[in-house]
Design an enzyme around this catalytic site. Structure first.
Site, PDB file in Angstrom:
ATOM      1  N   ARG A 134       0.775  -1.113  -0.029  1.00  0.00           N
ATOM      2  CA  ARG A 134       0.072  -0.205  -0.061  1.00  0.00           C
ATOM      3  C   ARG A 134       0.726   1.157  -0.053  1.00  0.00           C
ATOM      4  NH1 ARG A 134      -3.810  -2.241  -1.534  1.00  0.00           N
ATOM      5  NH2 ARG A 134      -5.834  -2.416  -0.708  1.00  0.00           N
ATOM      6  N   GLU A 181      -2.034   8.120  -4.217  1.00  0.00           N
ATOM      7  CA  GLU A 181      -2.247   7.402  -5.620  1.00  0.00           C
ATOM      8  C   GLU A 181      -3.634   8.122  -5.986  1.00  0.00           C
ATOM      9  OE1 GLU A 181      -1.178   3.467  -4.928  1.00  0.00           O
ATOM     10  OE2 GLU A 181      -3.303   3.028  -5.014  1.00  0.00           O
ATOM     11  N   HIS A 224      -0.864   0.240  -9.582  1.00  0.00           N
ATOM     12  CA  HIS A 224      -1.788  -0.500  -8.701  1.00  0.00           C
ATOM     13  C   HIS A 224      -2.206  -1.606  -9.321  1.00  0.00           C
ATOM     14  CE1 HIS A 224      -3.735  -0.313  -4.568  1.00  0.00           C
ATOM     15  NE2 HIS A 224      -3.521  -1.467  -5.048  1.00  0.00           N
TER      16      HIS A 224
END
Ligand code: DGY
Length: 335
Positions: A244, A273, A291
């Site tokens: 993360r 992000e 991601h």
């Protein structure tokens, strides 16, 4: 004639596979973000106000402020394994169950962790950019010389299901020595199955040729890797983050990469992000992906279907069925 029973109302906050939407419609009255718009907090709150459930994507902050306006809400089912978008205390107080989607993404995500490790250690994207820019005019024996992967030492921080799947690939596929650090040491049988040894975080950072982060995000894991930790790593080491954003201090990492304090990094997740720090965008020795560690059609579909199972389990079967993937089970017990 008796009136038809009302069906639970649910919100799907982003676009989703048609077959997942079709399955939801068999059980619920569904409002969907079929256009995949970026809803503001206000828009989300407005749409969630009269719903009993939500299929969420790990992006929507479910907190006291939102819950106060959504009195009918009973469940938020993330289609992701991560659930740091949930304020679990607030949800439990309001009797709202949170669920996630583990297991179905483990092997796919481990594959990607390895892809990012290989691309980073062997400088795949950096050399491709060089080629595409027309700079490859002659061969040289030192060109894009990278770090060895096979036979090297992999340090894994966070040894849950995904960490273990990465360890198996490393140990049995690439003959790597695997060391790991975790909140608690695994039992001997699990360690043997991954051929991995437990070490302190300090020892891991000093010893590993490649460090892979697979730890869930929480206040306790915020900036697990910052300037002090980067300073412990070998100058030849690589750092891979598929966990993360926020697990790594991105500003400190950009500085370490620019100063060649470590050799390279591979990042699939970022602080703030989808915005990526301009400092990271300008250093060459980092591989950046948006991601996508669990992004295969089959896995993403399975993740979404698991979220649907959780919604059906709770809103259709209620207390008769234990929720599959409750992350605050006390909300279910108290319901
Ligand atoms: C997850 O499932 O948490 C992955 O990071 C995808 O968001």
């Amino acid at each position: 004639m008796s009136a038809p029973a009302t069906r639970p109302r649910i919100l799907v906050t982003r676009a989703i596979f048609p077959e997942v939407a079709a399955r939801l419609s068999e059980h619920f009255d569904v409002e969907s973000n079929t256009a995949d718009d970026d809803w503001s907090r206000d828009a989300l709150r407005r749409r969630l106000r009269d719903k009993q459930g939500a299929l969420t994507f790990g992006l929507e902050r479910i907190d006291t402020d939102l819950l106060a306006q959504c009195p009918q809400l009973r469940i938020c089912a993330n289609m992701t394994v991560g659930y740091n978008n949930f304020d679990l205390d607030a949800m439990t107080v309001c009797g709202v169950l949170g669920t996630n989607a583990p297991d179905v993404l483990t092997e796919t995500t481990a594959d990607f962790g390895f892809a990012l490790l290989m691309a980073t250690a062997r400088r795949v994207t950096e050399s491709e950019h060089f080629l595409r820019a027309g700079k490859w005019t002659r061969w040289n024996y030192q060109m894009f010389s990278g770090a060895e992967v096979h036979g090297s030492t992999l340090g894994i921080i966070g040894m849950g299901r995904i960490g273990q799947a990465i360890a198996r690939r490393a140990a049995f596929g690439f003959g790597m020595r695997v060391i790991y650090h975790n909140r608690s040491q695994l039992d001997a049988a699990t360690e043997a199955a991954c051929r991995a040894s437990y070490v302190s975080k300090h020892e891991l950072l000093q010893t590993a040729d490649h460090v892979m982060l697979v730890v869930p995000y929480s206040a306790a894991s915020h900036h697990t890797i910052g300037a002090a930790e980067l300073a412990l790593m070998k100058p030849t080491a690589t750092l891979i983050n598929i966990a993360r954003g926020g697990i790594v201090d991105d500003a400190a990492l950009a500085t370490a990469l620019r100063d060649k304090r470590i050799a390279a990094a591979g990042l699939d997740v970022f602080e703030g992000e989808p915005t990526v720090s301009p400092d990271l965008l300008t250093v060459p020795n980092v591989v950046l992906t948006p991601h996508i560690a669990s992004a295969t059609a089959g896995t993403r579909r399975a993740m979404a279907m698991l979220a649907v199972d959780n919604l059906i389990g709770y809103l259709v079967h209620g207390k008769a069925v234990t929720p599959l993937n409750a992350v605050n089970p006390t909300a279910w017990v108290a319901a």
